[in-house]
Design an enzyme around this catalytic site. Structure first.
Site, PDB file in Angstrom:
ATOM      1  N   ASP A  10       0.881  -1.173   0.000  1.00 50.98           N
ATOM      2  CA  ASP A  10       0.000   0.000   0.000  1.00 50.98           C
ATOM      3  C   ASP A  10       0.916   1.219   0.000  1.00 50.98           C
ATOM      4  O   ASP A  10       2.134   1.104   0.206  1.00 50.98           O
ATOM      5  CB  ASP A  10      -0.905  -0.007   1.249  1.00 50.98           C
ATOM      6  CG  ASP A  10      -1.779   1.245   1.346  1.00 50.98           C
ATOM      7  OD1 ASP A  10      -2.461   1.553   0.359  1.00 50.98           O
ATOM      8  OD2 ASP A  10      -1.759   1.924   2.387  1.00 50.98           O
ATOM      9  N   SER A  11       0.325   2.398  -0.175  1.00 52.80           N
ATOM     10  CA  SER A  11       1.129   3.621  -0.099  1.00 52.80           C
ATOM     11  C   SER A  11       1.620   3.862   1.328  1.00 52.80           C
ATOM     12  O   SER A  11       2.550   4.638   1.532  1.00 52.80           O
ATOM     13  CB  SER A  11       0.299   4.821  -0.549  1.00 52.80           C
ATOM     14  OG  SER A  11      -0.781   5.014   0.351  1.00 52.80           O
ATOM     15  N   CYS A  74      -4.333  -1.575  -1.873  1.00 52.10           N
ATOM     16  CA  CYS A  74      -4.499  -0.137  -2.111  1.00 52.10           C
ATOM     17  C   CYS A  74      -5.453   0.012  -3.285  1.00 52.10           C
ATOM     18  O   CYS A  74      -5.207  -0.561  -4.359  1.00 52.10           O
ATOM     19  CB  CYS A  74      -3.139   0.469  -2.450  1.00 52.10           C
ATOM     20  SG  CYS A  74      -3.209   2.177  -3.019  1.00 52.10           S
ATOM     21  N   GLU A 153      -2.316   8.961   8.126  1.00 57.05           N
ATOM     22  CA  GLU A 153      -0.861   8.815   8.137  1.00 57.05           C
ATOM     23  C   GLU A 153      -0.226   9.595   9.291  1.00 57.05           C
ATOM     24  O   GLU A 153       0.849   9.250   9.767  1.00 57.05           O
ATOM     25  CB  GLU A 153      -0.258   9.269   6.792  1.00 57.05           C
ATOM     26  CG  GLU A 153      -0.595   8.349   5.619  1.00 57.05           C
ATOM     27  CD  GLU A 153       0.237   7.057   5.553  1.00 57.05           C
ATOM     28  OE1 GLU A 153       1.432   7.099   5.903  1.00 57.05           O
ATOM     29  OE2 GLU A 153      -0.317   6.017   5.160  1.00 57.05           O
ATOM     30  N   CYS A 185     -11.006   3.047   0.027  1.00 49.02           N
ATOM     31  CA  CYS A 185      -9.587   3.356   0.230  1.00 49.02           C
ATOM     32  C   CYS A 185      -9.221   2.598   1.490  1.00 49.02           C
ATOM     33  O   CYS A 185      -9.944   2.679   2.497  1.00 49.02           O
ATOM     34  CB  CYS A 185      -9.370   4.854   0.418  1.00 49.02           C
ATOM     35  SG  CYS A 185      -7.699   5.262   1.008  1.00 49.02           S
ATOM     36  N   HIS A 187      -7.185   3.051   3.710  1.00 51.67           N
ATOM     37  CA  HIS A 187      -6.941   3.864   4.910  1.00 51.67           C
ATOM     38  C   HIS A 187      -8.227   4.161   5.685  1.00 51.67           C
ATOM     39  O   HIS A 187      -8.197   4.431   6.877  1.00 51.67           O
ATOM     40  CB  HIS A 187      -6.327   5.220   4.536  1.00 51.67           C
ATOM     41  CG  HIS A 187      -4.860   5.191   4.233  1.00 51.67           C
ATOM     42  ND1 HIS A 187      -4.346   4.619   3.102  1.00 51.67           N
ATOM     43  CD2 HIS A 187      -3.790   5.693   4.923  1.00 51.67           C
ATOM     44  CE1 HIS A 187      -3.022   4.770   3.093  1.00 51.67           C
ATOM     45  NE2 HIS A 187      -2.662   5.410   4.189  1.00 51.67           N
TER      46      HIS A 187
END
Ligand code: DGL
Length: 270
Positions: A10-11, A74, A153, A185, A187
């Site tokens: 994932d990012s 992701c 994040e 997403c 996240h």
């Protein structure tokens, strides 16, 4: 039977929602997780750039870690690169968009469904396409939520600021009277409390994590890739790699995922 690890990326921290579901469902499988925190967020980047990142990370997982299957944990990278990854690599590649849509259309009661994701994911049309492919009679409302990923994040999942942002970004979904909302997403499940507070308790929030884990289990079985039972029993090996600040990845990652994230390693693309 195949004892090699599963690779996933994932990012940043978002894919940990999928990792959690995977560890719970397949506790014997070894795992190599790459959080590309040095280059997050992916959402605002051109899809072609995200596709290059996805190809590079998958190449790294296959060549360096000899993974037997790759999970693109992701949505943005799944939207940008899934087809090309499948065409390029011999190992099975699993994305998060189809599993999420399966859960979404199964959960709705009134047929009004919503998807939220990054600017890249929503702009790609991948969800609009995947929902149409189900041939279910649902009305889909999509909204991009720029800024959500940055809050996660930073470890800020319940602040007043993220609540204010959520009220603004989720307004079109509330107006469309969706009864089911897919967190498109990886996240966003970390913001579930805020999103649920804004949308109301009657709106069912769906994430792709569990359904993706079930898809992985099915693929491993179909391809004969499941890990052989160990005798004597062993603990699975989980490796956590970050291209950014590894100390922060360990600190926040452990808070978000749990005790399995006990150490982190650096990875660089230079
Ligand atoms: N977690 C990623 C996704 O599912 C993207 C986050 C980002 O913008 O980097 O889309």
């Amino acid at each position: 039977m195949d004892a090699r690890p599963i690779g996933m990326f994932d990012s940043g921290f978002g894919g940990l929602t999928v990792a959690r579901a995977l560890i719970d469902l397949l506790p014997d499988e070894d795992l190599v997780y790459v959080g590309d925190t040095g280059r997050y967020p992916y959402g605002p980047r051109p899809l072609a750039e995200v596709r290059d990142f996805a190809l590079q990370i998958t190449r790294y997982l296959v060549d360096v870690h000899d993974v037997k299957l790759v999970i693109v944990a992701c949505n943005t990278a799944s939207a940008a690169a899934l087809d090309e990854l499948r065409a390029t690599f011999a190992v099975p590649v699993i994305g998060v968009i189809e599993p999420g849509v399966t859960s979404l259309v199964a959960a709705t009661r009134n047929g009004n469904v919503g998807v939220i994701g990054t600017v890249g994911t929503i702009g790609s049309g991948a969800y609009q396409h995947a929902v149409a492919e189900t041939h279910e009679h649902v009305k889909l409302t999509c909204a991009a939520c720029p800024g959500f990923v940055e809050f996660v994040e930073r470890g800020e999942t319940g602040s007043d600021q993220v609540h204010v942002l959520a009220e603004r970004l989720l307004a079109p979904l509330a107006e469309a009277e969706v009864d089911t909302l897919l967190l498109g997403c990886t996240h966003y499940p970390f913001l579930a409390r805020t999103i649920s507070d804004v949308m109301g308790r009657d709106v069912v929030l769906v994430s792709s994590a569990d359904e993706t884990a079930f898809t992985v289990r099915r693929e491993l079985e179909e391809w004969g890739l499941a890990r052989p039972p160990a005798d004597p029993p062993r603990s699975a090996r989980h490796r956590w790699l970050s291209s950014g600040d590894v100390a922060w990845f360990r600190e926040l990652g452990r808070r978000l995922l749990g005790p399995e994230l006990d150490h982190t390693e650096a990875v660089s693309w230079a």
